[in-house]
Design a protein around this motif. Structure first.
Motif, PDB file in Angstrom:
ATOM      1  N   ALA A  51     -23.911 -31.418  14.858  1.00 62.48           N
ATOM      2  CA  ALA A  51     -23.150 -30.688  13.837  1.00 62.48           C
ATOM      3  C   ALA A  51     -23.078 -29.189  14.105  1.00 62.48           C
ATOM      4  CB  ALA A  51     -23.769 -30.924  12.461  1.00 62.48           C
ATOM      5  N   GLU A  52     -24.171 -28.609  14.581  1.00 63.46           N
ATOM      6  CA  GLU A  52     -24.263 -27.152  14.716  1.00 63.46           C
ATOM      7  C   GLU A  52     -24.144 -26.644  16.147  1.00 63.46           C
ATOM      8  OE1 GLU A  52     -24.208 -25.248  12.087  1.00 63.46           O
ATOM      9  OE2 GLU A  52     -24.330 -26.969  10.744  1.00 63.46           O
ATOM     10  N   CYS A 107     -31.998 -21.927  14.773  1.00 64.87           N
ATOM     11  CA  CYS A 107     -31.962 -21.517  13.363  1.00 64.87           C
ATOM     12  C   CYS A 107     -33.252 -21.750  12.596  1.00 64.87           C
ATOM     13  CB  CYS A 107     -30.809 -22.217  12.652  1.00 64.87           C
ATOM     14  SG  CYS A 107     -31.057 -23.999  12.447  1.00 64.87           S
ATOM     15  N   GLY A 108     -34.223 -22.456  13.174  1.00 62.53           N
ATOM     16  CA  GLY A 108     -35.484 -22.691  12.482  1.00 62.53           C
ATOM     17  C   GLY A 108     -35.537 -23.955  11.646  1.00 62.53           C
ATOM     18  N   LEU A 109     -34.491 -24.778  11.684  1.00 60.40           N
ATOM     19  CA  LEU A 109     -34.505 -26.032  10.937  1.00 60.40           C
ATOM     20  C   LEU A 109     -35.564 -26.959  11.501  1.00 60.40           C
ATOM     21  CD1 LEU A 109     -32.791 -27.896   8.851  1.00 60.40           C
ATOM     22  CD2 LEU A 109     -32.056 -28.979  10.972  1.00 60.40           C
ATOM     23  N   VAL A 110     -36.309 -27.617  10.635  1.00 58.02           N
ATOM     24  CA  VAL A 110     -37.258 -28.646  11.041  1.00 58.02           C
ATOM     25  C   VAL A 110     -36.666 -29.983  10.642  1.00 58.02           C
ATOM     26  CG1 VAL A 110     -39.563 -29.593  10.685  1.00 58.02           C
ATOM     27  CG2 VAL A 110     -39.252 -27.123  10.857  1.00 58.02           C
ATOM     28  N   ALA A 111     -36.668 -30.940  11.577  1.00 58.49           N
ATOM     29  CA  ALA A 111     -36.094 -32.256  11.316  1.00 58.49           C
ATOM     30  C   ALA A 111     -36.803 -33.293  12.182  1.00 58.49           C
ATOM     31  CB  ALA A 111     -34.595 -32.249  11.605  1.00 58.49           C
ATOM     32  N   CYS A 112     -36.530 -34.560  11.903  1.00 62.61           N
ATOM     33  CA  CYS A 112     -37.211 -35.639  12.618  1.00 62.61           C
ATOM     34  C   CYS A 112     -36.595 -35.898  13.994  1.00 62.61           C
ATOM     35  CB  CYS A 112     -37.215 -36.907  11.775  1.00 62.61           C
ATOM     36  SG  CYS A 112     -35.594 -37.527  11.292  1.00 62.61           S
ATOM     37  N   CYS A 113     -37.387 -36.537  14.841  1.00 59.61           N
ATOM     38  CA  CYS A 113     -37.035 -36.788  16.244  1.00 59.61           C
ATOM     39  C   CYS A 113     -36.172 -38.042  16.408  1.00 59.61           C
ATOM     40  CB  CYS A 113     -38.313 -36.936  17.052  1.00 59.61           C
ATOM     41  SG  CYS A 113     -39.240 -38.443  16.671  1.00 59.61           S
TER      42      CYS A 113
END
Length: 87
Positions: free
Chosen positions: A62-63, A42-48
């Motif tokens: 969640a997804e 989806c292109g979400l950027v988040a931390c590792c």
């Protein structure tokens, strides 16, 4: 060894630029994220997972989007959460 998820994953444009780090950490008032990851679903950027809040792993839980890649400059490796494989 690779998996079907890694074979089928295509590079995805991030939802927007993230010059200030993990958008979820920043929104929550935290600045101690470590590295950024890009969800190829989806292109979400988040931390590792080395970051205290592990937002990309939480996003996967969640997804269900199986593949993410490093969003760090000069890195292009991918990880499949479902099959626990690096690609």
């Amino acid at each position: 060894m690779t998996c079907q998820h890694l074979k089928e994953a295509t590079d995805t444009a991030p939802l927007s630029a993230y010059p200030d780090g993990c958008p979820q950490c920043v929104a929550e008032g935290f600045h101690n994220w470590v590295h950024l990851r890009l969800c190829l679903g989806c292109g979400l950027v988040a931390c590792c997972d080395s970051s205290p809040r592990r937002h990309m792993s939480a996003h996967h839980a969640a997804e269900g989007h199986p593949v993410m890649r490093s969003f760090e400059p000069g890195e292009n490796w991918r990880w499949c959460f479902d099959d626990e494989l690096l690609g």
